[in-house]
Every structure is written in structure tokens, then in C-alpha cells.
Design an enzyme around this catalytic site. Structure first.
Site, short mmCIF file in Angstrom:
data_model
loop_
_atom_site.label_atom_id
_atom_site.label_comp_id
_atom_site.label_asym_id
_atom_site.label_seq_id
_atom_site.Cartn_x
_atom_site.Cartn_y
_atom_site.Cartn_z
N GLY A 198 40.84 14.36 -27.61
CA GLY A 198 39.74 13.63 -26.99
C GLY A 198 38.96 14.51 -26.03
O GLY A 198 39.31 15.66 -25.77
N HIS A 270 39.42 12.10 -38.44
CA HIS A 270 39.28 10.89 -39.28
C HIS A 270 38.51 11.17 -40.58
O HIS A 270 38.13 10.23 -41.28
CB HIS A 270 38.63 9.74 -38.52
CG HIS A 270 39.27 9.45 -37.20
ND1 HIS A 270 40.63 9.26 -37.07
CD2 HIS A 270 38.75 9.34 -35.95
CE1 HIS A 270 40.92 9.03 -35.80
NE2 HIS A 270 39.79 9.08 -35.10
#
Length: 375
Positions: A198, A270
Site C-alpha cells: 500500500g 490484482h
């Protein structure tokens, strides 16, 4: 090569699950002062003293014939734990005396192993009758510090998400599923890897979920992987590595650093192709009994992430790839099926909204008896 500090923590974690003699020998070998620093740093990391007034607490940690004193200082600039000086010890709001063996077991031991039998708690300025009419300001921060020793398994994953700033709860509702699978193994000395730290391109941002896992699994070694160099976010029991999850070479280097893994969580790019590459490379490093998790599977249907809307069984997408392995659970029952490498190595698969859990283990229960007609 792992640092000596990391090795000392791993040694304490394993010794905290053994008898008092083994733990005392480990403390003596590492050194009481070094152990006191390690264990109080962990206590400070867990305690979450936000909103509490400034406080100074002395921890007098006893070993055979010696006392190691540490001071926890909570001020406007944060919370620190450091060796005591005579001047600092004279200004504390409370003093906790306890066996160092007992404190280490409470902090790093398995569920239910902790005890406060040797603890003595003393308060400063508590002699007046007004002390019994209203709690001293120091009561709440001291309670949180002691709870971090006595109740390391009490806080839920959702609460750790909120405290740590992770988006796994709120934006998502993942903790209910994680706790179903992880609560039974929460007190084991695990090795955990999460892909995706992140914070985007900022090397000093991110790590919220990694800190959440560190607190939820108090005996685990936590590793994070990100394509951006975020190694500055590493702390005791939490190591951040740099690498590209779409590169098998990078992932193999990661496994050499972590060793065998108990839990792998893919919260990375992802992108379907990256998810599939990571699984092929990392799943062999997962121990039997381990769990492989893939998050945010909605991107399997989004072309921007390499997904396909309307092509639900295309094995080039994350969901299509995972669904193809479902038949492998029954591989011994299917005549003429081309064997897959994972057929005999996955014993369970669980799908929830936007996420999947795969359990690694022997899947060789045997097929139906030969005399039973399959036509």
C-alpha cells in the site's frame, strides 16, 4: 541472512511455548537487557495509547538475582520504551514489577499461557482519599499496557483493522472470513507473507495491513512484498521486501528470504496474470496445512485488470484459474481428466465475496470403488 535481533525474537517466541526452564535459559543466553528491550517494544507497539494523557511507567523485570528496569514514556511526540535512569525512575506515575519470564510468556506465548502471578503494581500519589473518588489519569494508559501483555488474543481482527488503518474492514468486510480460518491458528509461531504494502509510490507510506497482521498474530514473523522500495517500513517481527509479483525470479528470491510459509495473502496488483504467476511460484513454498488467500477477485471481471466480463471460465482470469482447480478436489473420481499439479495438494477451497481461501494438504482419499459403475 536474518539479523541477530530477528533471530532473538524467533527464539523467544518458540521458548515462550516451552517450559519455564527453557524460557529462562533463552533469556539468559540472549541477555536480560536485550530481552527487556524486545518485549517492551512489542508491548508499546500493541498498546495503542492514542487519546491517553502523558504518562511514565516503570517496568521492573526480574530474572534470577537481577532486575532490568525499563521506562515507557507517553508524550505528545509518541510512545517510547527505554532503559531507566535514576532521574526517570523517580518521576514515574506507576511501577510494574514482574518476572521477565512471565512477561515474555504473556507477550509471545500461546493462547492461555500467560500469567500475572508475580506482578506487583504500585501507583504514585494514591494515598489521599480523593484517589478513591475518581480514577487517576494514569489508570487508563497503564491498563492498556498491561492488557497488551495479559490479553494479546482479545482484540478482534476488525478492531485491529480500524486501529491500524487497514482497508480490509469498512471498504471491504474481510475480517469475518479471515477470523473463521485464522482464529484457530492465531497463537502459532507462523511465517506470513502479504503481497502488496500500500501507499502507492511513496516509500514511507503503507504497511497498514502488515501492522494489523503483526498485532493479530502475536507470535508470527510477518513479511510484506511491494514493487516499490518500502523497506523503511520494517520493524521488529515485520520485514518489508521489494519485488515484482509478476516476476517468478523476484518471487523465488522472496522465498529464499522468508523460508517456508504458513499463510500467503495476495493483495497486490490484482491483475489476473500477476495473480496466476504469484500462485504458481509461491504455492510450492506453502507448508502443508497452510492457507493461500487471494483478495479483490472482482477484478477478474474487469478488462483493465486483465479480466473478462462474461467469460466466466476463462483460465487466464483469476476466477477462471481458481475455479479450474475446484475439479481437482475430486481428481480421483474423474476418469480421463488431465492431472493438474495442484490436484493432490489442495484439500479445501472456500470462496466469499471478492476473496478465496485455498488450504494446502494431501488430497489422496481415494476414488469410488472399482466395482461401482461410472457410466
Amino acid at each position: 541472512m536474518r539479523s541477530r535481533a530477528v533471530g532473538d525474537i524467533e527464539r523467544l517466541v518458540h521458548a515462550a511455548g516451552a517450559g519455564d526452564g527453557v524460557l529462562a535459559e533463552s533469556i539468559e543466553s540472549i541477555g536480560a537487557e536485550a530481552v527487556a528491550r524486545i518485549v517492551m517494544a512489542e508491548v508499546v507497539d500493541r498498546a495503542d495509547l492514542r487519546g491517553c494523557p502523558p504518562v511514565a511507567v516503570s517496568f521492573r523485570l526480574r530474572t534470577e538475582g537481577t532486575i532490568t528496569e525499563m521506562i515507557v514514556d507517553k508524550s505528545g511526540s509518541g510512545v517510547t520504551a527505554h532503559p531507566a535512569t535514576a532521574a526517570a525512575a523517580s518521576r514515574t506515575d506507576a511501577t510494574v514489577e514482574q518476572s521477565l519470564v512471565e512477561v515474555v510468556r504473556g507477550v509471545f506465548g500461546p493462547r492461555g499461557a500467560g500469567s500475572s502471578a508475580t506482578r506487583v503494581l504500585r501507583w504514585r500519589d494514591i494515598d489521599g482519599p480523593e484517589s478513591f473518588g475518581r480514577p487517576a489519569l494514569a489508570f487508563e494508559p497503564v491498563r492498556r499496557l498491561l492488557d497488551s501483555i495479559d490479553r494479546p488474543y482479545h482484540t478482534s481482527l476488525a478492531e485491529w483493522c480500524v486501529r491500524s488503518g487497514s482497508d480490509k474492514w469498512g471498504v471491504h468486510q474481510y475480517p469475518q472470513h479471515y477470523e473463521r480460518h485464522f482464529d484457530p491458528i492465531r497463537d502459532r509461531p507462523l511465517t506470513i507473507l502479504e503481497i502488496g504494502v500500500g501507499g502507492y509510490d511513496d516509500p514511507h507510506r503503507g504497511g497498514e495491513s502488515l501492522r494489523m497482521w503483526k498485532r493479530y498474530f502475536p507470535r508470527a514473523a510477518i513479511f510484506g512484498l511491494d514493487i516499490v522500495d518500502k523497506t523503511a517500513l520494517s520493524t521488529p517481527r515485520l520485514t518489508v521486501l521489494q519485488g515484482d509479483q509478476s516476476s517468478a525470479t523476484d518471487l523465488e528470491r522472496v522465498v529464499r528470504a522468508t523460508g517456508p510459509l504458513d499463510i500467503i495473502i495476495d493483495d497486490g496488483s490484482h491483475i489476473s496474470a500477476h495473480v496466476i504467476t504469484a500462485f504458481h511460484t509461491l504455492f510450492p513454498a506453502l507448508r502443508d496445512g497452510g492457507v493461500y488467500v487471494v483478495e479483490d477477485l472482482q477484478t477478474s471481471y474487469w478488462p483493465h485488470f486483465g479480466g473478462k466480463s462474461g467469460a466466466y471460465n476463462d483460465i487466464s482470469t483469476s476466477m477462471g484459474f481458481l475455479k479450474a482447480m475446484l475439479d481437482g478436489l475430486n481428481h480421483e473420481e474423474i476418469d480421463g481428466r488431465e492431472p493438474a499439479p495442484t490436484d493432490a495438494a489442495i484439500k479445501g477451497m472456500h470462496f466469499y465475496h471478492n476473496m478465496a481461501f485455498l488450504e494446502k494438504g494431501e488430497n489422496r482419499d481415494g476414488g469410488a470403488p472399482s466395482w461401482l459403475s461410472r457410466i
